[in-house]
Design a protein around this motif. Structure first.
Motif, PDB file in Angstrom:
ATOM      1  N   TYR A   9     -19.569  23.491 -26.762  1.00  0.00           N
ATOM      2  CA  TYR A   9     -19.565  22.695 -25.035  1.00  0.00           C
ATOM      3  C   TYR A   9     -20.126  21.629 -25.044  1.00  0.00           C
ATOM      4  CZ  TYR A   9     -19.071  27.614 -26.122  1.00  0.00           C
ATOM      5  OH  TYR A   9     -18.257  29.352 -25.833  1.00  0.00           O
ATOM      6  N   ARG A  10     -19.168  21.100 -23.426  1.00  0.00           N
ATOM      7  CA  ARG A  10     -20.076  19.931 -22.901  1.00  0.00           C
ATOM      8  C   ARG A  10     -19.518  20.187 -21.868  1.00  0.00           C
ATOM      9  NH1 ARG A  10     -21.362  14.677 -24.919  1.00  0.00           N
ATOM     10  NH2 ARG A  10     -20.357  15.339 -26.867  1.00  0.00           N
ATOM     11  N   PHE A  11     -20.694  19.803 -20.755  1.00  0.00           N
ATOM     12  CA  PHE A  11     -20.522  20.192 -19.315  1.00  0.00           C
ATOM     13  C   PHE A  11     -20.911  18.737 -18.751  1.00  0.00           C
ATOM     14  CE2 PHE A  11     -22.399  24.100 -20.915  1.00  0.00           C
ATOM     15  CZ  PHE A  11     -21.561  24.718 -20.601  1.00  0.00           C
ATOM     16  N   GLN A  58     -24.374  14.608 -17.287  1.00  0.00           N
ATOM     17  CA  GLN A  58     -22.874  15.129 -18.533  1.00  0.00           C
ATOM     18  C   GLN A  58     -24.361  15.787 -19.654  1.00  0.00           C
ATOM     19  OE1 GLN A  58     -19.639  13.636 -20.077  1.00  0.00           O
ATOM     20  NE2 GLN A  58     -20.958  13.446 -21.930  1.00  0.00           N
ATOM     21  N   LEU A  67     -20.503  30.663 -23.647  1.00  0.00           N
ATOM     22  CA  LEU A  67     -20.397  29.765 -22.589  1.00  0.00           C
ATOM     23  C   LEU A  67     -21.436  30.345 -21.402  1.00  0.00           C
ATOM     24  CD1 LEU A  67     -18.782  27.335 -21.353  1.00  0.00           C
ATOM     25  CD2 LEU A  67     -17.349  29.042 -20.358  1.00  0.00           C
ATOM     26  N   PHE A  71     -23.886  27.013 -20.015  1.00  0.00           N
ATOM     27  CA  PHE A  71     -23.918  26.526 -18.433  1.00  0.00           C
ATOM     28  C   PHE A  71     -24.927  27.191 -17.629  1.00  0.00           C
ATOM     29  CE2 PHE A  71     -21.687  26.423 -14.284  1.00  0.00           C
ATOM     30  CZ  PHE A  71     -20.595  26.275 -14.615  1.00  0.00           C
ATOM     31  N   TYR A  74     -27.329  24.521 -17.820  1.00  0.00           N
ATOM     32  CA  TYR A  74     -26.678  23.547 -17.462  1.00  0.00           C
ATOM     33  C   TYR A  74     -27.115  23.105 -16.061  1.00  0.00           C
ATOM     34  CZ  TYR A  74     -23.465  20.140 -15.736  1.00  0.00           C
ATOM     35  OH  TYR A  74     -22.313  18.661 -15.658  1.00  0.00           O
ATOM     36  N   ILE A  98     -16.621  19.599 -11.790  1.00  0.00           N
ATOM     37  CA  ILE A  98     -17.326  20.073 -12.806  1.00  0.00           C
ATOM     38  C   ILE A  98     -15.792  20.104 -14.240  1.00  0.00           C
ATOM     39  CG2 ILE A  98     -18.621  21.906 -14.757  1.00  0.00           C
ATOM     40  CD1 ILE A  98     -20.072  21.873 -11.882  1.00  0.00           C
ATOM     41  N   ILE A 100     -15.345  21.072 -18.180  1.00  0.00           N
ATOM     42  CA  ILE A 100     -16.255  22.095 -19.411  1.00  0.00           C
ATOM     43  C   ILE A 100     -15.646  22.390 -20.660  1.00  0.00           C
ATOM     44  CG2 ILE A 100     -17.382  24.360 -20.210  1.00  0.00           C
ATOM     45  CD1 ILE A 100     -17.417  24.688 -17.664  1.00  0.00           C
ATOM     46  N   VAL A 102     -14.894  22.753 -24.050  1.00  0.00           N
ATOM     47  CA  VAL A 102     -14.762  23.817 -25.034  1.00  0.00           C
ATOM     48  C   VAL A 102     -14.042  22.956 -26.377  1.00  0.00           C
ATOM     49  CG1 VAL A 102     -14.441  25.705 -25.983  1.00  0.00           C
ATOM     50  CG2 VAL A 102     -14.846  25.637 -23.248  1.00  0.00           C
ATOM     51  N   LEU A 130     -13.478  23.494 -11.117  1.00  0.00           N
ATOM     52  CA  LEU A 130     -13.794  22.947 -12.306  1.00  0.00           C
ATOM     53  C   LEU A 130     -13.043  23.205 -12.942  1.00  0.00           C
ATOM     54  CD1 LEU A 130     -16.262  24.723 -13.386  1.00  0.00           C
ATOM     55  CD2 LEU A 130     -15.234  27.172 -13.010  1.00  0.00           C
ATOM     56  N   PHE A 132     -10.889  23.147 -17.217  1.00  0.00           N
ATOM     57  CA  PHE A 132     -11.631  23.697 -18.737  1.00  0.00           C
ATOM     58  C   PHE A 132     -10.762  22.331 -19.405  1.00  0.00           C
ATOM     59  CE2 PHE A 132     -12.956  27.020 -16.390  1.00  0.00           C
ATOM     60  CZ  PHE A 132     -14.599  27.585 -16.881  1.00  0.00           C
TER      61      PHE A 132
END
Length: 138
Positions: A9-11, A58, A67, A71, A74, A98, A100, A102, A130, A132
Motif C-alpha cells: 500500500y502507498r498512502f 505520502q 489495510l 491506514f 499513516y 487521500i 490509496i 494497492v 478517498l 483507491f
C-alpha cells in the motif's frame, strides 16, 4: 517468520488549490514536512504545466496483510491536525484527497477494503475524498 510481500500500500494525503497558492503556508500550519509540492505557474509550458497547486504527504510503499492497520498508522499524524486542516481548507478555498494505491504482487487473495464509519466521519468532516487505485501484478 517470513516477511510479508503479497500486497503493498502507498498512502497519499494531498491538498489542492486551483489558484497560485503558497504551499509553504500549509507546511507551516500543519507542522508536517511534505513529500512533494507544486505551485501553479501559468507561465509554465506543457507538458509540465499543472493547473493547480498541491501539497502532498505520502508514505513509503508498505507491506501488510491488513489495510486498516497500515491506514491507521499513516493517518495518525493527520488525525491530530484535523481541526487545523479544516480551518485551512475553509479559509483558503482548498480541497483535499487521500489516495490509496494497492498493489497485489503475489498470493491467491484480493485485499479487503473497509473504511470504518469513524474514519469516514473524520474524512467527511474535512470534506476529504478517498480514492483507491488497485493494481494486480500477479
Amino acid at each position: 517468520m517470513e516477511e510479508y510481500k503479497d500486497i503493498s500500500y502507498r498512502f497519499c494525503f494531498t491538498i489542492f488549490s486551483k489558484e497560485v497558492y503558497e504551499v509553504a503556508d500549509i507546511t507551516e500550519t500543519l507542522g508536517l514536512t511534505p513529500t512533494s509540492t507544486w505551485i501553479k505557474d501559468p507561465a509554465q509550458s506543457k507538458p509540465l504545466y499543472r493547473d493547480y497547486s498541491f501539497w502532498k504527504y505520502q508514505s513509503e510503499e508498505l507491506f501488510d496483510p491488513i489495510l486498516e492497520d497500515v491506514f491507521i498508522n499513516y493517518f495518525s499524524p493527520l488525525e491530530s491536525r484535523l481541526e487545523l486542516i479544516s480551518t485551512l481548507l475553509a479559509k483558503d478555498n482548498l480541497t483535499c484527497k487521500i489516495f490509496i494505491l494497492v498493489k497485489i504482487h503475489s498470493g491467491n487473495s484480493m485485499p479487503g477494503i473497509h473504511v470504518d464509519w469513524t474514519l469516514a466521519a473524520k474524512l467527511a468532516a474535512i470534506k476529504c475524498n478517498l480514492d483507491f487505485d488497485i493494481y494486480d501484478f500477479r
